[in-house]
Design a protein around this motif. Structure first.
Motif, mmCIF file in Angstrom:
data_model
loop_
_atom_site.group_PDB
_atom_site.id
_atom_site.type_symbol
_atom_site.label_atom_id
_atom_site.label_comp_id
_atom_site.label_asym_id
_atom_site.label_seq_id
_atom_site.Cartn_x
_atom_site.Cartn_y
_atom_site.Cartn_z
ATOM 1 N N PRO A 247 7.380 3.140 -14.609
ATOM 2 C CA PRO A 247 7.657 1.847 -13.955
ATOM 3 C C PRO A 247 8.940 1.891 -13.115
ATOM 4 O O PRO A 247 9.959 2.414 -13.574
ATOM 5 N N THR A 248 8.846 1.384 -11.913
ATOM 6 C CA THR A 248 10.025 1.277 -11.057
ATOM 7 C C THR A 248 10.109 -0.148 -10.529
ATOM 8 O O THR A 248 9.085 -0.827 -10.396
ATOM 9 N N THR A 249 11.298 -0.571 -10.239
ATOM 10 C CA THR A 249 11.512 -1.867 -9.603
ATOM 11 C C THR A 249 11.816 -1.605 -8.129
ATOM 12 O O THR A 249 12.779 -0.919 -7.805
ATOM 13 N N VAL A 250 10.968 -2.123 -7.268
ATOM 14 C CA VAL A 250 11.109 -1.902 -5.826
ATOM 15 C C VAL A 250 11.481 -3.234 -5.174
ATOM 16 O O VAL A 250 10.810 -4.236 -5.407
ATOM 17 N N LEU B 148 4.542 3.162 -7.110
ATOM 18 C CA LEU B 148 4.316 2.229 -8.218
ATOM 19 C C LEU B 148 3.319 2.873 -9.175
ATOM 20 O O LEU B 148 2.246 3.297 -8.748
ATOM 21 N N ASP B 149 3.675 2.972 -10.443
ATOM 22 C CA ASP B 149 2.835 3.683 -11.396
ATOM 23 C C ASP B 149 3.158 3.160 -12.799
ATOM 24 O O ASP B 149 4.313 3.230 -13.234
ATOM 25 N N PRO B 150 2.158 2.625 -13.517
ATOM 26 C CA PRO B 150 2.436 2.090 -14.854
ATOM 27 C C PRO B 150 3.050 3.119 -15.809
ATOM 28 O O PRO B 150 3.724 2.747 -16.762
ATOM 29 N N ASP B 151 2.823 4.422 -15.549
ATOM 30 C CA ASP B 151 3.419 5.441 -16.413
ATOM 31 C C ASP B 151 4.901 5.659 -16.118
ATOM 32 O O ASP B 151 5.626 6.192 -16.960
ATOM 33 N N SER C 174 0.820 -1.202 0.000
ATOM 34 C CA SER C 174 0.000 0.000 0.000
ATOM 35 C C SER C 174 0.861 1.263 0.000
ATOM 36 O O SER C 174 0.633 2.193 -0.766
ATOM 37 N N ALA D 74 3.990 1.514 -0.911
ATOM 38 C CA ALA D 74 4.744 1.596 -2.164
ATOM 39 C C ALA D 74 3.870 2.124 -3.294
ATOM 40 O O ALA D 74 4.365 2.740 -4.235
ATOM 41 N N ALA D 75 2.549 1.884 -3.174
ATOM 42 C CA ALA D 75 1.628 2.380 -4.214
ATOM 43 C C ALA D 75 1.200 3.821 -3.933
ATOM 44 O O ALA D 75 0.383 4.369 -4.657
ATOM 45 N N GLY D 76 1.729 4.414 -2.871
ATOM 46 C CA GLY D 76 1.520 5.841 -2.640
ATOM 47 C C GLY D 76 0.391 6.203 -1.704
ATOM 48 O O GLY D 76 -0.051 7.353 -1.680
ATOM 49 N N ALA D 77 -0.079 5.253 -0.896
ATOM 50 C CA ALA D 77 -1.180 5.532 0.030
ATOM 51 C C ALA D 77 -0.640 5.785 1.441
ATOM 52 O O ALA D 77 0.343 5.172 1.853
#
Lengths: 392, 309
Positions: free
Chosen positions: A205-208, A200-203, A69, A71-74
């Motif tokens: 892309p990052t590897t975490v 994490l954002d499809p526009d 969560s 990592a997805a920016g929440a």
């Protein structure tokens, strides 16, 4: 001063998390943390808080959901105690390395065995080196204020580290205290909307969570250590701003009657209040005794601690956990390390007490002071710690 | 069908989202499966991977083979991590902080990460009903740590912790049927696949991604290293797994079973077992036991496809 409301501290803590407009909460029930997550689920189900409440199947998954969560920016919150922390242990360490600004309240409870639901610090001491920012609250108001503080510090792009807010189980979680709530505009003024450094954002892309070969692992660890050390000025700044909002001023190390003290007690968490009573009594009797309270545990406030202890000759460190067969009290060993090699190094005596909820009264602390006076006549080493109050 | 496949390939996504240059062994059919899954899902996806072969071959810091957002946290928690990613996306989209573009959430792990250590996290994520797809890349042992047995290792297989010894002939338990366990969770879309059947695999992955709520795809991923096979035999042995009925390809959509790759007459399991070094020690008696089990399981599956409600 604004109006205070008599409220159970757990409920107040949950209200604070709600006021912070948290996005995702993942938690698993464990005593004495339960009231916090129960109230949060109530807020969500009553439509008073717009968040995803994920009732996971274990604490391991609670921290794992939090990692995803965050990592997805929440804005992400969890809460646990004791065995729950032990079960999520693995992921707690990873969360810090991934630099995920998760906030966790740890309702401190003894780590089994024997099984106990009561308060001490054996849970948090088991993750001393997890890389999170770790603070201790002494009162319900401090818990409430520090929820806002924790999100502010964690999400500060210069910090981007998870924060553990320690509150003593039952002693704080289950008592009713008069608490001054923040107004919504105070919260929004102090705590801006979370803008993740790297979500994490499809526009984009990052590897975490890439894996570290020996050629780069040490550098990654150095960077992580620096991040934690360098968070301290930001932590202090967040407390100063909090002071401007609330009029309550928090510092990494706080003192009570420590001026001119020859002996100081050193505490963490809610027992500070009981020790303060003992110190006041001893002062009335003409003893040069003071109290030093460690609020910030990680990053460790070396300078502030040395300044707070001042010229005291003796430090009585109260530990709420045991390092079996080793240094006894984990806090005492840190305090000794902080003073090692300093000029006029104070003598440290170490009392382990209040384990698993055992009551410790002001008289007990006075007895520890007297025992310290006897002990310091000879040489006191780390291994001379005292497990106080053992019934023989 | 063979001729049509020539055209089918042209319909596929041209871009690679799991790029070449990774560090998998030669002939790794698991890496191929990952590539096909990534191709099937395209760029609007977020991936949470478990620790394992696919994680270490694709993400040695500071390199990556992932052209889509990808997160790895630990071994047993990919399903929980992707739950968190999905929850964050939902909350942020609802609050207007991000735009809802129908992003797909993919959790992935090997058989150890799925059927053993990550079983609980996956069960929890299924039960909570997150909108995600979980893909298990099943190479039938802990290959990353050196071919130790898992609960997904087939009966009789010799691994480094179920060695073919003088008294015990390899794995003594039958392979855990993870797809059926997913069905038992009332997961709305469950399928088995194999990278030897790429179109079947990709179609299932796309169906799974389009299914609201959880979906599960279990992919048999041939591991030449662990199965003791020449690398150039991986695709061939995957086909034999299907043609012998050892690993039937089917889907369960909303509880309805359908075999997607029909095998009118099953070939003897011996044809599948014999080329693999991990089964080299099997006696005719053990092979017969396996044959009996495979036949029975296949009949059970066929019976399920005839069940309607």
């Amino acid at each position: 001063m604004r109006k205070r409301t008599g409220i159970e501290v757990s409920i107040a803590a949950a209200e604070a998390v709600g006021s912070a407009n948290v996005d995702v909460i993942a938690a698993y029930p464990i005593t004495p943390q339960t009231h916090i997550v129960e109230h949060l689920s109530e807020l969500v189900n009553n439509g008073e808080l717009d968040a995803q409440f994920i009732p996971v199947e274990s604490e391991h998954s609670a921290m794992s959901v939090c990692c995803g969560s965050s990592a997805a920016g929440a804005r992400t919150f969890t809460c646990t105690s004791s065995q729950g922390l032990a079960l999520m242990n693995e992921i707690v360490f990873i969360a810090a390395t991934l630099r995920l600004p998760i906030v966790m309240i740890l309702a401190n409870r003894s780590l089994s065995g024997p099984l106990s639901i009561w308060n001490d610090h054996t849970d948090v001491m088991s993750i001393r080196d997890c890389g999170w920012i770790q603070v201790f609250a002494e009162t319900g108001q401090e818990v409430y204020d520090h929820v806002m503080f924790a999100f502010k510090v964690a999400e500060n792009p210069k910090v981007s580290l998870p924060v553990i807010l320690n509150m003593d189980g039952f002693i704080l979680t289950h008592v009713i205290e008069p608490i001054e709530f923040w107004e919504p505009e105070q919260v929004s003024g102090y705590l801006p909307t979370f803008k993740p450094v790297n979500a994490l954002d499809p526009d984009r892309p990052t590897t975490v969570g890439a894996f570290g070969l020996p050629g780069i692992f040490t550098e990654a660890k150095k960077a992580q250590d620096m991040a934690l050390i360098e968070s301290k000025p930001e932590i202090i700044k967040a407390w100063e701003e909090l002071g401007q909002v609330t009029g309550r001023h928090y510092r990494p190390v706080e003192t009570h009657l420590a001026e001119g003290a020859e002996t100081v007690f050193l505490t963490m968490g809610s027992i500070g209040q009981t020790v303060a009573m003992a110190v006041e009594t001893l002062r009335e009797r003409g003893e040069a005794v003071g109290l030093v309270k460690l609020r910030l545990w990680r990053p460790f406030p070396f300078e502030e601690l040395r300044r707070a202890v001042g010229g005291a000759k003796r430090i009585i460190v109260i530990d709420r956990a045991i390092s079996y067969g080793g240094t006894g009290g984990p806090v005492a060993s840190e305090i000794r390390a902080a003073f090692y090699g300093e000029e006029n190094m104070p003598v440290v005596t170490n009392f382990l007490c209040g384990l698993a909820g055992r009551d410790v009264t002001p008289d007990d602390y006075i007895a520890m002071y007297q025992q310290t006076r006897r002990m310091v006549a000879g040489r006191v080493r780390q291994e001379d710690y005292v497990i106080y109050g053992v019934r023989e | 069908m063979e001729a049509l496949n020539v055209y089918a390939a042209r319909l596929l996504e041209k871009n690679e989202y799991f790029t070449p240059g990774h560090r998998a062994c030669q002939g790794c059919a698991e890496a191929l499966a990952v590539r096909l899954v990534a191709k099937a899902l395209g760029r609007n996806v977020m991936v949470a991977s478990a620790t394992g072969c696919m994680e270490i071959i694709s993400s040695p810091l500071p390199f990556t083979n992932w052209q889509v957002p990808w997160i790895h946290v630990a071994f047993e928690n990919a399903a929980a991590v992707i739950s968190g990613v999905e929850a964050a996306y939902k909350a942020l989209a609802r609050k207007g902080r991000i735009k809802d573009r129908g992003t797909v959430f993919l959790g992935m792990g090997g058989d150890g990460a799925t059927t053993d250590i990550g079983f609980q996290a996956l069960s929890g994520a299924f039960e909570r009903g997150h909108d995600f797809l979980y893909v298990c890349y099943d190479n039938e042992a802990y290959m990353n740590t050196g071919i130790q047995r898992s609960s997904s290792t087939p009966f009789g297989a010799s691994t480094t912790t179920s060695p073919a010894g003088k008294k015990v002939a390899g794995q003594v338990t039958w392979k855990k049927n993870m797809a059926e366990i997913a069905v038992a969770h009332n997961v709305p879309y469950v399928a088995t696949a194999c990278s030897s059947y790429p179109f079947d695999l990709m179609e299932k992955v796309q169906k799974a991604a389009q299914t609201p709520g959880p979906a599960y795809v279990h992919i048999l991923s041939v591991c030449p290293t662990g199965w003791r096979l020449p690398p150039n035999k991986a695709i061939w042995i995957g086909r034999l797994a299907v043609e012998t009925g050892v690993f039937p390809l089917y889907e369960v959509a909303d509880g309805r079973y359908r075999i997607t790759v029909h095998v009118p007459e099953l070939r003897p399991v011996e044809e599948y077992l014999k080329p693999q070094g991990r089964f080299r020690h099997l006696t005719p008696d053990l092979t017969a036991q396996i044959q009996e089990r495979v036949t029975k399981e296949y009949r059970k599956l066929v019976a399920k496809t005839q069940f309607t409600y």
